[in-house]
Design an enzyme around this catalytic site. Structure first.
Site, PDB file in Angstrom:
ATOM      1  N   ARG A  12      40.922  44.341  30.420  1.00 52.22           N
ATOM      2  CA  ARG A  12      40.513  42.926  30.280  1.00 52.22           C
ATOM      3  C   ARG A  12      39.162  42.701  30.971  1.00 52.22           C
ATOM      4  O   ARG A  12      38.148  42.499  30.331  1.00 52.22           O
ATOM      5  CB  ARG A  12      41.601  42.001  30.855  1.00 52.22           C
ATOM      6  CG  ARG A  12      41.499  40.553  30.380  1.00 52.22           C
ATOM      7  CD  ARG A  12      40.466  39.737  31.099  1.00 52.22           C
ATOM      8  NE  ARG A  12      40.712  39.682  32.541  1.00 52.22           N
ATOM      9  CZ  ARG A  12      39.814  39.205  33.409  1.00 52.22           C
ATOM     10  NH1 ARG A  12      38.650  38.741  32.997  1.00 52.22           N
ATOM     11  NH2 ARG A  12      40.079  39.212  34.707  1.00 52.22           N
ATOM     12  N   ASP A  13      39.111  42.782  32.285  1.00 59.08           N
ATOM     13  CA  ASP A  13      37.866  42.454  32.994  1.00 59.08           C
ATOM     14  C   ASP A  13      36.760  43.442  32.644  1.00 59.08           C
ATOM     15  O   ASP A  13      35.587  43.072  32.560  1.00 59.08           O
ATOM     16  CB  ASP A  13      38.117  42.452  34.516  1.00 59.08           C
ATOM     17  CG  ASP A  13      37.162  41.532  35.262  1.00 59.08           C
ATOM     18  OD1 ASP A  13      36.257  40.976  34.622  1.00 59.08           O
ATOM     19  OD2 ASP A  13      37.316  41.378  36.488  1.00 59.08           O
ATOM     20  N   HIS A 211      41.075  40.628  44.331  1.00 57.33           N
ATOM     21  CA  HIS A 211      40.335  41.093  43.142  1.00 57.33           C
ATOM     22  C   HIS A 211      38.865  41.185  43.537  1.00 57.33           C
ATOM     23  O   HIS A 211      38.283  40.188  43.949  1.00 57.33           O
ATOM     24  CB  HIS A 211      40.532  40.058  42.017  1.00 57.33           C
ATOM     25  CG  HIS A 211      39.713  40.298  40.794  1.00 57.33           C
ATOM     26  ND1 HIS A 211      40.241  40.836  39.644  1.00 57.33           N
ATOM     27  CD2 HIS A 211      38.410  40.058  40.514  1.00 57.33           C
ATOM     28  CE1 HIS A 211      39.302  40.920  38.714  1.00 57.33           C
ATOM     29  NE2 HIS A 211      38.173  40.449  39.215  1.00 57.33           N
ATOM     30  N   HIS A 213      34.745  43.032  43.052  1.00 59.33           N
ATOM     31  CA  HIS A 213      33.725  43.779  42.306  1.00 59.33           C
ATOM     32  C   HIS A 213      32.872  44.549  43.307  1.00 59.33           C
ATOM     33  O   HIS A 213      32.755  44.169  44.466  1.00 59.33           O
ATOM     34  CB  HIS A 213      32.890  42.815  41.462  1.00 59.33           C
ATOM     35  CG  HIS A 213      33.640  42.272  40.284  1.00 59.33           C
ATOM     36  ND1 HIS A 213      33.396  42.665  38.996  1.00 59.33           N
ATOM     37  CD2 HIS A 213      34.669  41.390  40.207  1.00 59.33           C
ATOM     38  CE1 HIS A 213      34.229  42.045  38.177  1.00 59.33           C
ATOM     39  NE2 HIS A 213      35.024  41.256  38.886  1.00 59.33           N
ATOM     40  N   CYS A 244      31.485  40.106  34.536  1.00 58.29           N
ATOM     41  CA  CYS A 244      31.984  38.841  34.005  1.00 58.29           C
ATOM     42  C   CYS A 244      30.846  38.201  33.226  1.00 58.29           C
ATOM     43  O   CYS A 244      29.766  38.000  33.765  1.00 58.29           O
ATOM     44  CB  CYS A 244      32.443  37.906  35.126  1.00 58.29           C
ATOM     45  SG  CYS A 244      32.874  36.253  34.554  1.00 58.29           S
ATOM     46  N   ASN A 253      34.292  46.088  38.491  1.00 59.18           N
ATOM     47  CA  ASN A 253      35.359  46.002  39.496  1.00 59.18           C
ATOM     48  C   ASN A 253      35.317  47.230  40.380  1.00 59.18           C
ATOM     49  O   ASN A 253      34.817  48.276  39.981  1.00 59.18           O
ATOM     50  CB  ASN A 253      36.733  45.970  38.808  1.00 59.18           C
ATOM     51  CG  ASN A 253      36.963  44.701  38.034  1.00 59.18           C
ATOM     52  OD1 ASN A 253      36.715  44.656  36.837  1.00 59.18           O
ATOM     53  ND2 ASN A 253      37.411  43.669  38.711  1.00 59.18           N
TER      54      ASN A 253
END
Ligand code: COA
Ligand code: ZN
Length: 304
Positions: A12-13, A211, A213, A244, A253
């Site tokens: 996803r990310d 979460h 990065h 993002c 990430n």
């Protein structure tokens, strides 16, 4: 059960910022390989408007593919991002396990990302929570994006973040909550401070996820800081996949293999098989348009 819970978010990310559309088969091969390496929770896509994130338009095919795959036994939690009630209602019709409702602590980022004020997103959370209550197969996660830094407003006020955290818990007491360093600008000292405070005001039944990065190479230091404060749930993306589209300049990430190396070398069990995870790194390297990071991956390349 492993000592820490690593939540894989590359599909996803990571995938969402890749421009050429990744074929469903390639997504399924990656998810299969990640699951095979022992990851127990995988964010496999998002129920968002296809005009906002074209790469996620195939989420239903991805979920159906997982369900019907012969090699893949979904013994892991299939997480899907939802930005609103509409996304949650769509997800409730599909084979998945946890909704990840996301909004930002910073008002400007929230308006740009999900086109809502903070107040509107908190109201939307109540609606998403109702969808989860009506569908017992589903669990909920709430992700507070820009918990540390906003690409438009700069440093985010710690007190504001804690206030939003409390409002989120009030509206969704059963949810897992993630504090997200969306831009990767958080400093380990700030991470430790925020997690110390967040965990002290949160019921022990509410898991708090970190979460992050790796924009400034502080990803692992930040993971260590959150761990020392008591966090046990961490998002990461294989091969440092990430970014993002609504956070200009954010890089990938923190890499799953780096997080696994960090914990395992400290004797903390992750439940992840590194040699199998290497196969997922190889798949990531074959994806056209992928922007990758991570330290272990570079090391692997030199050793080959
Ligand atoms: N999935 C698919 N379509 C959706 C949707 C969803 N979750 N939510 C709304 N829509 C559709 C509506 O049906 C409507 O369709 P129409 O134009 O065909 O009538 C249209 O989108 C506009 O609806 P509205 O409620 O006004 O949404 P919006 O234009 O304010 O868009 C989002 C809001 C959140 C749906 C959109 O900005 C989005 O999907 N953003 C993605 C955010 C994201 O994933 N960011 C990266 C991860 S943090
Ligand atoms: Zn992110």
């Amino acid at each position: 059960m492993s000592a820490v819970n690593i939540i894989e978010v590359a599909p996803r990310d990571g995938f969402q910022s890749v421009v050429p559309l990744i074929p469903v088969e390639a997504k399924l091969a990656m998810i299969d390989t990640l699951a095979d390496s022992g990851l127990k929770s995988i964010e496999v896509g998002a129920f968002v408007h296809p005009k906002a994130i074209a790469q996620m338009a195939d989420i239903e095919q991805v979920l159906t593919g997982i369900e019907h795959s012969t090699t893949l036994k979904p013994e892991y939690e299939r997480v899907v991002l939802v930005p609103n009630e509409r996304g949650a209602l769509n997800a409730a019709q599909a084979p998945c396990d946890r909704l990840n409702f996301v909004f930002s602590v910073s008002e400007t980022h929230n308006l740009k990302n999900v086109r809502k004020t903070l107040e509107q997103s908190l109201a939307e959370l109540e609606l998403v929570h109702k969808v989860v209550e009506a569908n017992p197969q589903l669990s909920l996660r709430v992700s507070l994006a820009t918990s540390f830094d906003c690409p438009f407003e700069g440093t985010v006020d710690e007190a504001l973040c804690l206030q939003i955290l409390q409002l989120a818990i009030k509206r969704a007491p059963c949810a897992q909550i993630a504090l997200c360093d969306t831009t990767g600008k958080a400093h380990p000292f700030a991470v430790e401070r925020l997690f110390d405070k967040a965990l002290s005001i949160t019921p022990s039944s509410t898991p708090i996820v970190f979460h992050c990065h790796d924009t400034y190479g502080l990803g692992i230091a930040n993971v260590a800081a959150a761990y020392r404060s008591g966090a046990r749930h961490f998002d990461s993306a294989v091969a440092g996949f990430g970014g993002c589209p609504f956070a200009p300049g954010a890089s990938g990430n923190v890499a799953t293999e780096d997080v696994v190396y960090f914990f395992e070398s400290a004797g903390i069990d992750t439940g992840v098989d590194v040699s199998k995870l290497n196969r997922a790194i190889c798949l990531a390297e074959q994806i056209e348009g992928a922007q990758l990071g991570g330290s272990i991956r570079q090391l692997n390349r030199h050793q080959l």
